[in-house]
Design a protein around this motif. Structure first.
Motif, PDB file in Angstrom:
ATOM      1  N   LEU A 166       0.760   1.724  -0.613  1.00 32.23           N
ATOM      2  CA  LEU A 166      -0.117   0.918  -1.861  1.00 32.23           C
ATOM      3  C   LEU A 166       0.477  -0.206  -2.005  1.00 32.23           C
ATOM      4  O   LEU A 166       1.763  -0.513  -1.926  1.00 32.23           O
ATOM      5  N   THR A 167      -0.311  -1.128  -2.417  1.00 30.33           N
ATOM      6  CA  THR A 167       0.322  -2.623  -3.121  1.00 30.33           C
ATOM      7  C   THR A 167      -0.163  -2.890  -4.299  1.00 30.33           C
ATOM      8  O   THR A 167       0.179  -3.847  -5.018  1.00 30.33           O
ATOM      9  N   ASP A 168      -0.800  -1.898  -5.022  1.00 33.36           N
ATOM     10  CA  ASP A 168      -1.096  -1.832  -6.728  1.00 33.36           C
ATOM     11  C   ASP A 168       0.001  -1.229  -7.189  1.00 33.36           C
ATOM     12  O   ASP A 168       0.122   0.068  -7.092  1.00 33.36           O
ATOM     13  N   TYR A 169       0.832  -2.124  -8.012  1.00 30.66           N
ATOM     14  CA  TYR A 169       1.828  -1.360  -8.870  1.00 30.66           C
ATOM     15  C   TYR A 169       1.593  -0.281  -9.569  1.00 30.66           C
ATOM     16  O   TYR A 169       2.291   0.545  -9.803  1.00 30.66           O
ATOM     17  N   ASP A 170       0.282  -0.424 -10.255  1.00 30.11           N
ATOM     18  CA  ASP A 170       0.064   0.435 -11.211  1.00 30.11           C
ATOM     19  C   ASP A 170      -0.460   1.769 -10.554  1.00 30.11           C
ATOM     20  O   ASP A 170      -0.111   3.008 -11.046  1.00 30.11           O
ATOM     21  N   ALA A 171      -1.092   1.798  -9.442  1.00 28.59           N
ATOM     22  CA  ALA A 171      -1.558   2.927  -8.407  1.00 28.59           C
ATOM     23  C   ALA A 171      -0.095   3.757  -8.149  1.00 28.59           C
ATOM     24  O   ALA A 171      -0.094   4.759  -7.953  1.00 28.59           O
ATOM     25  N   ILE A 172       0.832   2.787  -7.673  1.00 30.50           N
ATOM     26  CA  ILE A 172       2.082   3.415  -7.271  1.00 30.50           C
ATOM     27  C   ILE A 172       2.777   4.435  -8.342  1.00 30.50           C
ATOM     28  O   ILE A 172       3.352   5.336  -8.104  1.00 30.50           O
ATOM     29  N   ASN A 173       2.815   3.799  -9.556  1.00 27.22           N
ATOM     30  CA  ASN A 173       3.332   4.233 -10.525  1.00 27.22           C
ATOM     31  C   ASN A 173       2.646   5.687 -11.157  1.00 27.22           C
ATOM     32  O   ASN A 173       3.186   6.650 -11.443  1.00 27.22           O
ATOM     33  N   LYS A 174       1.427   5.398 -10.971  1.00 33.53           N
ATOM     34  CA  LYS A 174       0.638   6.782 -11.238  1.00 33.53           C
ATOM     35  C   LYS A 174       0.733   7.797 -10.357  1.00 33.53           C
ATOM     36  O   LYS A 174       0.972   9.039 -10.600  1.00 33.53           O
ATOM     37  N   ARG A 175       0.924   7.549  -9.094  1.00 28.91           N
ATOM     38  CA  ARG A 175       1.063   8.590  -7.933  1.00 28.91           C
ATOM     39  C   ARG A 175       2.676   9.080  -8.144  1.00 28.91           C
ATOM     40  O   ARG A 175       2.840  10.416  -8.341  1.00 28.91           O
ATOM     41  N   SER A 176       3.703   8.322  -8.263  1.00 32.80           N
ATOM     42  CA  SER A 176       4.844   8.779  -8.575  1.00 32.80           C
ATOM     43  C   SER A 176       5.273   9.491  -9.857  1.00 32.80           C
ATOM     44  O   SER A 176       5.983  10.586  -9.824  1.00 32.80           O
TER      45      SER A 176
END
Length: 445
Positions: free
Chosen positions: A48-58
């Protein structure tokens, strides 16, 4: 748009291939379901390159890591339910009834097993659905990114057409009328809802598998920041597939966007650089990383030049292959992309004078792109001394060698500065290679 890494980079870092020894994909390959494995593959293919999507998944992975949750099915029993539900049709209840009755007739007339197999599939699916419903009810309800998935599961099981489900707990044989009714509901009327449940189970499978690896290996979850933050900080970074690996801390930002790494052969430079690249790739997936703590601003992609070889089909020498690799990276950097770039011993396929000149000029030119982060290693320490005089945005580091008599020992701990360690001839002498060539080893005397 997803985070980009080309084939050369993926192979340098040994990321793809769940069947490859010590690959990163294999490290996380603990999923149980076929759908979960497919989802895992997609996550590896499209970081991913969307920081919000990355943080949601993690945060979802972190939720499962903290709660020590185990997947509620074995591979074999889930496969039965998955195959049964996936074979749904658009048949109405009458058509389903005729099909079931036909199977029953064949069972009586010719001892055909199709009817009994259908009964077993329906009963097994009912049992597993009840188990999943009970499992979902036990999951901790807290403010997490997984809360919505839990609600989705409960909504499906609260459907009025599934009220009968809990009444059939523990059933092994159903009447013909119940088989017709339940088969029609599960594979036709509620086909969309069952597909949603399967997708939720595939996701659950991946979440639990990744969380278990993180817990067992002592990995952490990185915090992603917006691209404009242009920063990176990682504490006790280590290679995820190296036993008893030594951790090192790194930090980069716009004012220090280049790490210049020196050290003797076998000091650990390549391993450290691979660990760095792997951590950035996994972090952009939202996966756990081999470190104690990590914060990073998202980038557009990752390029490495570690194991570049000649290309006989293209007629490329080793040096020309290196040049073409640097050109590829230069084109991407010139396209104003925010990248992470890893160069391990630039231009080792040519003579020392050309390698010095090329490494110096290329490294200095690349470093002016402050939106990119670079980690560059070399044996030509004189390049580092020249760059230290000409550039202010470098962090000079090395991996030291400690001599114990004539035997080198490697600490694998990153140290500030530039080292002149060269122990190649000492290693050659310790291995007795010259004596072997001259025929003067003890074995020949």
């Amino acid at each position: 748009m997803s985070f980009f890494a080309d084939k050369q980079t993926l192979n340098d870092l040994n990321i793809p291939g769940r069947h490859k020894n010590n690959s990163i994909s294999r490290l996380f390959d603990e999923v149980i379901t076929a759908g979960g494995r497919k989802l895992m593959d997609e996550m590896f293919q499209y970081p991913l390159t969307d920081y919000d999507a990355i943080n949601k998944r993690s945060s979802i992975f972190k939720y499962f890591t903290g709660n020590n949750i185990q997947f509620p099915f074995t591979q074999a029993e889930f496969g039965i339910m998955e195959n049964y539900l996936a074979s749904g049709s658009n048949s109405n209840r009458l058509a389903v009834g005729i099909g079931v009755i036909s199977k029953k007739v064949m069972q009586i007339a010719a001892q055909d097993t199709a009817y009994q197999l259908l009964n077993d599939d329906v009963c097994q699916t009912i049992a597993l659905l009840n188990r999943f419903s009970a499992f979902a009810a036990t999951l901790p309800v807290e403010e997490s990114q997984y809360k919505q998935q839990i609600e989705n599961v409960k909504t499906i099981f609260n459907n009025k057409d599934l009220i009968w489900l809990k009444q059939e707990t523990g059933i092994a044989n159903l009447t013909l009328l119940k088989i017709v009714k339940y088969d029609h509901l599960l594979r036709t009327r509620l086909h969309e809802q069952m597909n949603q449940l399967l997708e939720l189970l595939f996701q659950l499978d991946v979440y639990i598998a990744v969380a278990n690896v993180a817990s067992r290996m002592g990995f952490c979850y990185a915090t992603a920041l917006p691209k404009h933050s242009n920063t990176l900080s990682v504490s006790r970074l280590f290679h995820p597939t190296v036993r008893n690996a030594i951790g090192n801390s790194l930090s980069m930002d716009e004012s220090r966007n280049v790490i210049f790494l020196t050290g003797a052969n076998m000091a650990g430079k390549s391993t450290l650089m691979k660990a760095f690249g792997i951590s950035l790739y996994l972090a952009h997936m939202g996966f756990p990383v081999a470190a104690d703590e990590m914060t990073f601003s998202v980038k557009d992609g990752l390029f490495s030049s570690i194991n570049v070889s000649d290309n006989l089909e293209m007629g490329y020498s080793h040096f020309y292959a290196e040049v073409m690799r640097v050109k590829t990276v230069a084109e991407q950097v010139a396209a104003d992309k925010d990248l992470i770039v890893i160069f391990d011993e630039l231009f080792k396929g040519t003579n020392v004078k050309d390698a010095y000149d090329a490494t110096l000029s290329i490294t200095e030119a690349f470093s002016n792109n402050r939106n990119c982060f670079f980690i560059i290693s070399t044996h030509i320490v004189e390049v580092g001394e020249a760059l230290r005089e000409r550039c202010q945005n470098f962090r000079f580091t090395y991996l030291p060698t400690v001599m114990e008599g004539s035997v080198p020992r490697y600490t694998y701990r990153l140290t500030e500065g530039i080292t002149a360690d060269r122990h190649g001839m000492m290693i050659i002498e310790n291995e007795g290679i010259l004596e072997i060539i001259r025929g003067t080893t003890s074995e020949t005397k």
